[in-house]
Design a protein around this motif. Sequence first.
Motif: not given
Length: 423
Positions: A354-360, A367-378, A384-390
């Motif tokens: 689940q990727l929302r409001d992201a600049v990648v 990876g699988r099952y990550c939930q990332l919101r309002k992020v900038i990924i360099d 890693p799988p399962g990472t949760v941010v936001g």
Amino acid sequence: MSAAITSRFVSRLTRETLALILAGGRGSRLKQLTLWRAKPATPFGGKYRIIDFPLSNCINSGIRRVCVLTQYKAHSLIRHLQLGWGFLRGEFGEFVELLPAQQRIDEASWYKGTADAVYQNLDIFRSHAPEYVLVLAGDHIYKMDYGPMLALHSESRADITVGSIEVPRERAHEFGVLTVNEHNEIIKFVEKPRDPEALPGREHTTLVSMGIYVFNTAFLYQRLIEDAERPDSAHDFARDILPEAIGRYRVIAYPFHDVQTKERSYWRDVGTVDAFWETNMELVSVDPELNLYDSRWPIWTYQEQQPPAKFVFNDEGRRGMAVDSIVADGCIISGGYVNHSLLFPQVQVHSFVQLRDAVVLPEVDIGRYCQLRKVIIDRGCIIPPGTVVGENPEEDARRFYRTEQGVVLITREMLGQELPRIR
């Protein structure tokens, strides 16, 4: 003056102009985004670098003689310019010339400021014999035809013309603030004041400098030589050259308007992590103020040959899809869900993400099952799988860099991963 005459007049001016793009700054307020690259080399908008905007403005304006002055960690920037901006024809007097800091004066001759950077290369600029010199910052996002600014400078018989734009007063402390008279002559300039002066009758609006200057060539050379001899000078255009000229010479402001509409102009200084995220997110909207799809004013860049973006799997709960998003070439959305995000080339989003409001940025693997919101990924991060941010601000701030507005910046160093090859 008729439209035809104006067009020829501006064309003559642009042909006789040398543009200098100051691209040596680190941009420290972008934090780890500029740890290994200069701010002008920072990726932007899904496929570009920030410096592509002033360079494209030059080309689209008919200015085909451009010098780029570099200093801080310039490899990525230089590589991009060599790969993407070598299409001009030298036999026609066209070029994008790279001028890195070097021992041109003494053994301690790093550029001391923006004016010193130009001063140290005066012999090179003299060899090009321009009539006008256009000085530009290499780290702003905007579309601008420099021709009308050059025309105003010539017609007004100005010594310096300063590009200006109106900003909300609460933001004006980030810029150099201009005060002008009824003839648009600059009578006062204050760099980053705590209490910015508002425009007459408009208490919530302030006129600021865009960091764009037009000089008569001989006048610029003389000011730089004088400034270099002053031991108390910071050797900077905004701090020294411009304030010293106001009241002594004819210094006017050029109000910046949109290239086509002539209405309120778009100009962004993406100088902070929040501003970088916000400006990229603006592009995802249905009708963004900055139109990257405008064929009349294209933004040129270098891009590698990549296959089209791919979306796979259509199972319930595992559907590869993106909505309200920009997805660049080479991306694979493999059973993940992307919402209101901007993906640069070669990003892979695995199943159940689940990727929302992201600049990648490019070459990221989520990876699988990550939930990332309002992020900038360099660039080059492997999430890693399962990472949760936001979801948990304290946990986000412990592992990564989190701004006051809640934007989370993730880099390979923060993840304990080796750096990708510098690009």
